[in-house]
Design a protein around this motif. Sequence first.
Motif, mmCIF file in Angstrom:
data_model
loop_
_atom_site.group_PDB
_atom_site.id
_atom_site.type_symbol
_atom_site.label_atom_id
_atom_site.label_comp_id
_atom_site.label_asym_id
_atom_site.label_seq_id
_atom_site.Cartn_x
_atom_site.Cartn_y
_atom_site.Cartn_z
ATOM 1 N N UNK A 1 20.484 19.896 49.850
ATOM 2 C CA UNK A 1 21.620 19.537 48.994
ATOM 3 C C UNK A 1 22.919 19.568 49.806
ATOM 4 N N UNK A 2 23.761 18.525 49.675
ATOM 5 C CA UNK A 2 24.968 18.474 50.513
ATOM 6 C C UNK A 2 26.057 19.495 50.135
ATOM 7 N N UNK A 3 26.043 20.007 48.927
ATOM 8 C CA UNK A 3 27.107 20.959 48.542
ATOM 9 C C UNK A 3 26.658 22.421 48.664
ATOM 10 N N UNK A 4 25.801 22.699 49.614
ATOM 11 C CA UNK A 4 25.318 24.063 49.828
ATOM 12 C C UNK A 4 26.445 24.986 50.261
ATOM 13 N N UNK A 5 27.327 24.506 51.116
ATOM 14 C CA UNK A 5 28.422 25.363 51.607
ATOM 15 C C UNK A 5 29.373 25.741 50.474
ATOM 16 N N UNK A 6 29.601 24.826 49.553
ATOM 17 C CA UNK A 6 30.466 25.134 48.400
ATOM 18 C C UNK A 6 29.818 26.191 47.514
ATOM 19 N N UNK A 7 28.540 26.073 47.282
ATOM 20 C CA UNK A 7 27.824 27.060 46.479
ATOM 21 C C UNK A 7 27.813 28.415 47.170
ATOM 22 N N UNK A 8 27.587 28.430 48.482
ATOM 23 C CA UNK A 8 27.575 29.687 49.239
ATOM 24 C C UNK A 8 28.953 30.343 49.211
ATOM 25 N N UNK A 9 30.017 29.564 49.332
ATOM 26 C CA UNK A 9 31.373 30.116 49.316
ATOM 27 C C UNK A 9 31.713 30.705 47.958
ATOM 28 N N UNK A 10 31.338 30.027 46.891
ATOM 29 C CA UNK A 10 31.631 30.549 45.554
ATOM 30 C C UNK A 10 30.805 31.802 45.268
ATOM 31 N N UNK A 11 29.577 31.824 45.714
ATOM 32 C CA UNK A 11 28.736 33.012 45.545
ATOM 33 C C UNK A 11 29.307 34.191 46.321
ATOM 34 N N UNK A 12 29.684 33.963 47.556
ATOM 35 C CA UNK A 12 30.254 35.018 48.387
ATOM 36 C C UNK A 12 31.575 35.518 47.789
ATOM 37 N N UNK A 13 32.409 34.603 47.306
ATOM 38 C CA UNK A 13 33.677 34.989 46.686
ATOM 39 C C UNK A 13 33.476 35.823 45.433
ATOM 40 N N UNK A 14 32.475 35.489 44.634
ATOM 41 C CA UNK A 14 32.199 36.261 43.422
ATOM 42 C C UNK A 14 31.758 37.673 43.759
ATOM 43 N N UNK A 15 30.921 37.809 44.765
ATOM 44 C CA UNK A 15 30.467 39.155 45.176
ATOM 45 C C UNK A 15 31.625 39.980 45.709
ATOM 46 N N UNK A 16 32.453 39.377 46.546
ATOM 47 C CA UNK A 16 33.612 40.094 47.098
ATOM 48 C C UNK A 16 34.565 40.483 45.974
ATOM 49 N N UNK A 17 34.786 39.588 45.021
ATOM 50 C CA UNK A 17 35.689 39.901 43.908
ATOM 51 C C UNK A 17 35.191 41.100 43.115
ATOM 52 N N UNK A 18 33.914 41.139 42.803
ATOM 53 C CA UNK A 18 33.388 42.272 42.036
ATOM 54 C C UNK A 18 33.543 43.585 42.781
ATOM 55 N N UNK A 19 33.275 43.586 44.063
ATOM 56 C CA UNK A 19 33.392 44.816 44.843
ATOM 57 C C UNK A 19 34.847 45.256 44.949
ATOM 58 N N UNK A 20 35.731 44.322 45.237
ATOM 59 C CA UNK A 20 37.159 44.656 45.368
ATOM 60 C C UNK A 20 37.744 45.075 44.022
ATOM 61 N N UNK A 21 37.369 44.391 42.953
ATOM 62 C CA UNK A 21 37.889 44.754 41.628
ATOM 63 C C UNK A 21 37.471 46.155 41.231
ATOM 64 N N UNK A 22 36.224 46.498 41.479
ATOM 65 C CA UNK A 22 35.755 47.851 41.140
ATOM 66 C C UNK A 22 36.487 48.899 41.969
ATOM 67 N N UNK A 23 36.677 48.626 43.241
ATOM 68 C CA UNK A 23 37.351 49.589 44.117
ATOM 69 C C UNK A 23 38.819 49.748 43.740
ATOM 70 N N UNK A 24 39.491 48.653 43.455
ATOM 71 C CA UNK A 24 40.910 48.722 43.103
ATOM 72 C C UNK A 24 41.098 49.419 41.760
ATOM 73 N N UNK A 25 40.285 49.101 40.777
ATOM 74 C CA UNK A 25 40.405 49.763 39.480
ATOM 75 C C UNK A 25 40.161 51.266 39.603
ATOM 76 N N UNK A 26 39.188 51.621 40.401
ATOM 77 C CA UNK A 26 38.895 53.051 40.597
ATOM 78 C C UNK A 26 40.052 53.760 41.278
ATOM 79 N N UNK A 27 40.606 53.157 42.330
ATOM 80 C CA UNK A 27 41.711 53.796 43.036
ATOM 81 C C UNK A 27 42.990 53.787 42.211
ATOM 82 N N UNK A 28 43.147 52.807 41.350
ATOM 83 C CA UNK A 28 44.358 52.726 40.522
ATOM 84 C C UNK A 28 44.365 53.772 39.429
ATOM 85 N N UNK A 29 43.235 53.996 38.803
ATOM 86 C CA UNK A 29 43.185 54.899 37.655
ATOM 87 C C UNK A 29 42.773 56.318 38.010
ATOM 88 N N UNK A 30 42.195 56.567 39.164
ATOM 89 C CA UNK A 30 41.769 57.918 39.515
ATOM 90 C C UNK A 30 42.633 58.531 40.552
#
Length: 101
Positions: A72-101
């Motif tokens: 499939x020609x749009x594999x790189x777009x799918x990989x980038x969106x998948x990677x961005x979603x994983x990074x967002x979840x990890x960063x969001x959890x870390x920031x929320x934890x550090x902000x409230x604790x």
Amino acid sequence: MTKQRKKILTVVLLIYTVTTVLAQGNGTAGINEATQMVTSYFEPATQLIYAIGAVVGLIGGVKVYNKFSSGDPDTSKTAASWFGACIFLIVAATILRSFFL
């Protein structure tokens, strides 16, 4: 003023003063209890977000692998969106934890 009115006025003022004095609390105990309750939920919530991130990561990895295998020609777009979603979840959890604790 009559004696009856003076007595009623005195009773009303006394009741008002007592209720005002009883209502005057600094609320520290309630605020501390609420803070303790909120902070006790952050560890399980952070672990839940990490678990969701792991599941999303696995599903996204399989999706990217399938697209890559099929050419499939749009594999790189799918990989980038998948990677961005994983990074967002990890960063969001870390920031929320550090902000409230």
